[in-house]
Design a protein around this motif. Structure first.
Motif, PDB file in Angstrom:
ATOM      1  N   PRO A 183      42.354  11.341  33.663  1.00 38.46           N
ATOM      2  CA  PRO A 183      43.021  11.102  34.944  1.00 38.46           C
ATOM      3  C   PRO A 183      42.147  11.399  36.157  1.00 38.46           C
ATOM      4  CG  PRO A 183      44.499  12.250  33.463  1.00 38.46           C
ATOM      5  CD  PRO A 183      43.157  12.223  32.791  1.00 38.46           C
ATOM      6  N   ALA A 184      41.241  12.374  36.030  1.00 38.83           N
ATOM      7  CA  ALA A 184      40.375  12.739  37.150  1.00 38.83           C
ATOM      8  C   ALA A 184      39.021  12.051  37.095  1.00 38.83           C
ATOM      9  CB  ALA A 184      40.176  14.257  37.189  1.00 38.83           C
ATOM     10  N   SER A 185      38.907  11.014  36.256  1.00 38.20           N
ATOM     11  CA  SER A 185      37.652  10.278  36.156  1.00 38.20           C
ATOM     12  C   SER A 185      37.542   9.238  37.258  1.00 38.20           C
ATOM     13  CB  SER A 185      37.557   9.587  34.795  1.00 38.20           C
ATOM     14  OG  SER A 185      36.468   8.688  34.744  1.00 38.20           O
ATOM     15  N   THR A 186      36.355   9.126  37.826  1.00 40.99           N
ATOM     16  CA  THR A 186      36.114   8.145  38.883  1.00 40.99           C
ATOM     17  C   THR A 186      36.037   6.739  38.305  1.00 40.99           C
ATOM     18  OG1 THR A 186      34.759   9.845  39.942  1.00 40.99           O
ATOM     19  CG2 THR A 186      34.681   7.635  40.880  1.00 40.99           C
ATOM     20  N   SER A 187      35.089   6.532  37.419  1.00 42.04           N
ATOM     21  CA  SER A 187      34.867   5.197  36.848  1.00 42.04           C
ATOM     22  C   SER A 187      35.860   4.853  35.757  1.00 42.04           C
ATOM     23  CB  SER A 187      33.441   5.097  36.296  1.00 42.04           C
ATOM     24  OG  SER A 187      33.219   6.113  35.334  1.00 42.04           O
ATOM     25  N   GLY A 188      36.481   5.878  35.171  1.00 42.07           N
ATOM     26  CA  GLY A 188      37.429   5.648  34.100  1.00 42.07           C
ATOM     27  C   GLY A 188      38.876   5.633  34.554  1.00 42.07           C
ATOM     28  N   HIS A 189      39.106   5.845  35.877  1.00 36.80           N
ATOM     29  CA  HIS A 189      40.474   5.808  36.377  1.00 36.80           C
ATOM     30  C   HIS A 189      40.563   5.353  37.839  1.00 36.80           C
ATOM     31  CE1 HIS A 189      44.426   7.979  37.567  1.00 36.80           C
ATOM     32  NE2 HIS A 189      44.671   6.739  37.224  1.00 36.80           N
ATOM     33  N   LEU A 190      40.039   6.171  38.766  1.00 38.24           N
ATOM     34  CA  LEU A 190      40.237   5.891  40.193  1.00 38.24           C
ATOM     35  C   LEU A 190      39.775   4.495  40.590  1.00 38.24           C
ATOM     36  CD1 LEU A 190      40.882   6.695  43.131  1.00 38.24           C
ATOM     37  CD2 LEU A 190      38.542   7.586  43.284  1.00 38.24           C
ATOM     38  N   VAL A 191      38.514   4.167  40.328  1.00 37.58           N
ATOM     39  CA  VAL A 191      37.945   2.906  40.806  1.00 37.58           C
ATOM     40  C   VAL A 191      38.580   1.690  40.122  1.00 37.58           C
ATOM     41  CG1 VAL A 191      35.811   1.560  40.957  1.00 37.58           C
ATOM     42  CG2 VAL A 191      35.814   3.975  41.613  1.00 37.58           C
ATOM     43  N   PRO A 192      38.729   1.682  38.789  1.00 36.45           N
ATOM     44  CA  PRO A 192      39.396   0.515  38.197  1.00 36.45           C
ATOM     45  C   PRO A 192      40.869   0.415  38.577  1.00 36.45           C
ATOM     46  CG  PRO A 192      38.912   2.170  36.515  1.00 36.45           C
ATOM     47  CD  PRO A 192      38.173   2.576  37.746  1.00 36.45           C
ATOM     48  N   ARG A 193      41.537   1.544  38.766  1.00 39.21           N
ATOM     49  CA  ARG A 193      42.939   1.493  39.211  1.00 39.21           C
ATOM     50  C   ARG A 193      43.014   0.850  40.589  1.00 39.21           C
ATOM     51  NH1 ARG A 193      48.149   3.695  38.831  1.00 39.21           N
ATOM     52  NH2 ARG A 193      47.688   4.759  36.873  1.00 39.21           N
ATOM     53  N   SER A 194      42.108   1.241  41.477  1.00 38.37           N
ATOM     54  CA  SER A 194      42.080   0.658  42.822  1.00 38.37           C
ATOM     55  C   SER A 194      41.842  -0.846  42.753  1.00 38.37           C
ATOM     56  CB  SER A 194      40.987   1.326  43.653  1.00 38.37           C
ATOM     57  OG  SER A 194      40.850   0.703  44.910  1.00 38.37           O
ATOM     58  N   TYR A 195      40.890  -1.238  41.921  1.00 37.23           N
ATOM     59  CA  TYR A 195      40.579  -2.669  41.784  1.00 37.23           C
ATOM     60  C   TYR A 195      41.783  -3.439  41.244  1.00 37.23           C
ATOM     61  CZ  TYR A 195      38.995  -6.962  39.606  1.00 37.23           C
ATOM     62  OH  TYR A 195      38.890  -8.273  39.216  1.00 37.23           O
ATOM     63  N   LEU A 196      42.384  -2.947  40.173  1.00 39.19           N
ATOM     64  CA  LEU A 196      43.521  -3.643  39.569  1.00 39.19           C
ATOM     65  C   LEU A 196      44.684  -3.755  40.557  1.00 39.19           C
ATOM     66  CD1 LEU A 196      43.411  -2.005  36.034  1.00 39.19           C
ATOM     67  CD2 LEU A 196      42.975  -4.415  36.552  1.00 39.19           C
ATOM     68  N   THR A 197      44.940  -2.666  41.268  1.00 39.94           N
ATOM     69  CA  THR A 197      46.005  -2.693  42.263  1.00 39.94           C
ATOM     70  C   THR A 197      45.697  -3.730  43.341  1.00 39.94           C
ATOM     71  OG1 THR A 197      46.479  -0.346  41.874  1.00 39.94           O
ATOM     72  CG2 THR A 197      47.306  -1.297  43.924  1.00 39.94           C
ATOM     73  N   GLY A 198      44.422  -3.804  43.721  1.00 33.34           N
ATOM     74  CA  GLY A 198      44.007  -4.737  44.767  1.00 33.34           C
ATOM     75  C   GLY A 198      44.161  -6.198  44.398  1.00 33.34           C
ATOM     76  N   ILE A 199      44.128  -6.502  43.089  1.00 33.54           N
ATOM     77  CA  ILE A 199      44.303  -7.912  42.671  1.00 33.54           C
ATOM     78  C   ILE A 199      45.731  -8.182  42.213  1.00 33.54           C
ATOM     79  CG2 ILE A 199      41.859  -8.180  42.086  1.00 33.54           C
ATOM     80  CD1 ILE A 199      42.650  -8.003  39.116  1.00 33.54           C
ATOM     81  N   GLY A 200      46.616  -7.223  42.527  1.00 32.91           N
ATOM     82  CA  GLY A 200      48.024  -7.441  42.238  1.00 32.91           C
ATOM     83  C   GLY A 200      48.502  -6.992  40.874  1.00 32.91           C
ATOM     84  N   LEU A 201      47.693  -6.155  40.190  1.00 32.69           N
ATOM     85  CA  LEU A 201      48.079  -5.657  38.869  1.00 32.69           C
ATOM     86  C   LEU A 201      48.301  -4.148  38.940  1.00 32.69           C
ATOM     87  CD1 LEU A 201      45.604  -7.594  36.518  1.00 32.69           C
ATOM     88  CD2 LEU A 201      48.033  -8.067  36.892  1.00 32.69           C
ATOM     89  N   ASN A 202      49.503  -3.743  39.243  1.00 35.58           N
ATOM     90  CA  ASN A 202      49.838  -2.313  39.215  1.00 35.58           C
ATOM     91  C   ASN A 202      49.729  -1.846  37.762  1.00 35.58           C
ATOM     92  OD1 ASN A 202      51.156   0.177  38.999  1.00 35.58           O
ATOM     93  ND2 ASN A 202      52.591  -0.302  40.644  1.00 35.58           N
ATOM     94  N   PRO A 203      48.778  -0.967  37.444  1.00 33.71           N
ATOM     95  CA  PRO A 203      48.575  -0.593  36.037  1.00 33.71           C
ATOM     96  C   PRO A 203      49.820  -0.012  35.374  1.00 33.71           C
ATOM     97  CG  PRO A 203      46.724   0.113  37.373  1.00 33.71           C
ATOM     98  CD  PRO A 203      47.787  -0.342  38.335  1.00 33.71           C
ATOM     99  N   ASP A 204      50.693   0.617  36.169  1.00 33.19           N
ATOM    100  CA  ASP A 204      51.883   1.239  35.594  1.00 33.19           C
ATOM    101  C   ASP A 204      52.971   0.234  35.248  1.00 33.19           C
ATOM    102  OD1 ASP A 204      50.708   3.748  35.948  1.00 33.19           O
ATOM    103  OD2 ASP A 204      51.451   3.887  38.004  1.00 33.19           O
TER     104      ASP A 204
END
Length: 312
Positions: free
Chosen positions: A159-180
């Motif tokens: 959960p506290a990983s940059t490349s394994g959570h924060l950055v890809p979550r931001s990208y996915l959210t930005g293209i309209g894919l809420n990971p949750d």
């Protein structure tokens, strides 16, 4: 599998139960003298996907710091970043190596600053986040992912990983894919290696990880092959981990610790080499360089722009 929502808070709270056991008795050992200098420098470090490798690689650096600082140095290794953050906040340790996102989380509470990061040619090293799949899924682009998301499974790392959570979550959210919500299921694998192996084994369809520091490393070590994966997305460059220290320590001592890190490649390259070679094919040119807290602000903005990202 049913569509799942990642409960980050619950995940972290479960991890914190381990904290008391790992750091029991560290309070006295982490005491400071009247001038704010530790009697013994205690360093916390996430041990990564291969604990034996990390512990062995850090031993020469610990001996170097002990000699350079003129005091005993002790490393405490953890299985996640959350425990490291809590150890800093509760003053069980003085210093820690934190991934960028973990550093951002830790500095939401005052009392911590960055003093060094791994560098190349005098500049901080960077790496990239990637979203990977197996060729067998038939996914070739992120447009394919968007079209099939409700039938796909996804895993992050820690959960506290940059490349394994924060950055890809931001990208996915930005293209309209809420990971949750957008995927059939989204989980935390627990580590970069676990994320990679979950994709390779077919446990999940998509995995988020670090390219240079995790995927390329496992390929070099022969654990996996490049043909086992297809990279669907690569992030912009991410600044590397922060060596972070408590700001309640003696200011001259903080400067002394910073100078010890930034001079190790010159004074005793053999002390840094075992750690650097874990992640870099040509570690001879790797050194620690000074880094400012402000150099992590771009990642802070990313974290701040993700709705409902609630990490303490």
């Amino acid at each position: 599998m049913k569509r799942g929502r990642i409960n980050v808070r619950r995940y972290i709270l479960a991890i914190l139960f381990l904290f008391a056991a790992i750091f029991a008795g560290c309070g006295d050992k982490a005491a400071l003298d009247a001038n704010g200098v530790p009697h013994k420098l205690i360093i916390a470090m996430y041990q990564g996907d291969n604990p034996a490798q990390i512990k062995s690689a850090m031993e020469p650096l610990g001996k170097y710091l002990q000699k350079k600082l003129g005091m005993e140095v002790e490393f405490i290794f953890t299985t996640d970043y959350t425990t490291v953050i809590e150890a800093l906040r509760s003053k069980k340790v003085h210093l820690a190596n934190l991934g960028p996102f973990a550093y951002i989380i830790a500095t939401r509470t005052p009392g911590l600053t960055s003093i060094a990061t791994l560098g190349l040619n005098g500049q901080p090293t960077t790496y990239h986040s990637v979203i990977i799949t197996r060729p067998q899924t038939g996914l070739k682009t992120m447009d394919d992912v968007k079209a099939r998301a409700k039938n796909l499974t996804l895993c992050f790392a820690d959960p506290a990983s940059t490349s394994g959570h924060l950055v890809p979550r931001s990208y996915l959210t930005g293209i309209g894919l809420n990971p949750d919500l957008a995927f059939k299921q989204a989980i935390f694998a627990g580590s970069h290696a676990a994320s990679i192996m979950s994709v390779k084994s077919g446990k999940v369809d998509l995995g988020c990880t670090a390219k240079e520091l995790a995927l390329d490393k496992l390929i070099r070590e022969g654990v996996v092959k490049s043909e086992d994966f297809r990279i669907l997305w690569t992030s912009p460059a991410i600044i590397n981990d922060a060596v972070a220290i408590r700001t309640d320590l003696n200011k001259d001592f903080i400067k002394k610790v910073q100078e010890a890190f930034t001079s190790v490649a010159k004074d005793d390259p053999s002390a840094l080499y075992p750690y650097a070679k874990l992640y870099y094919p040509d570690p001879k040119h790797i050194s620690y360089v000074a880094v400012q807290d402000s150099q992590y602000n771009s990642l802070r903005r990313i974290a701040g722009n993700i709705k409902d990202l609630k990490l303490n």
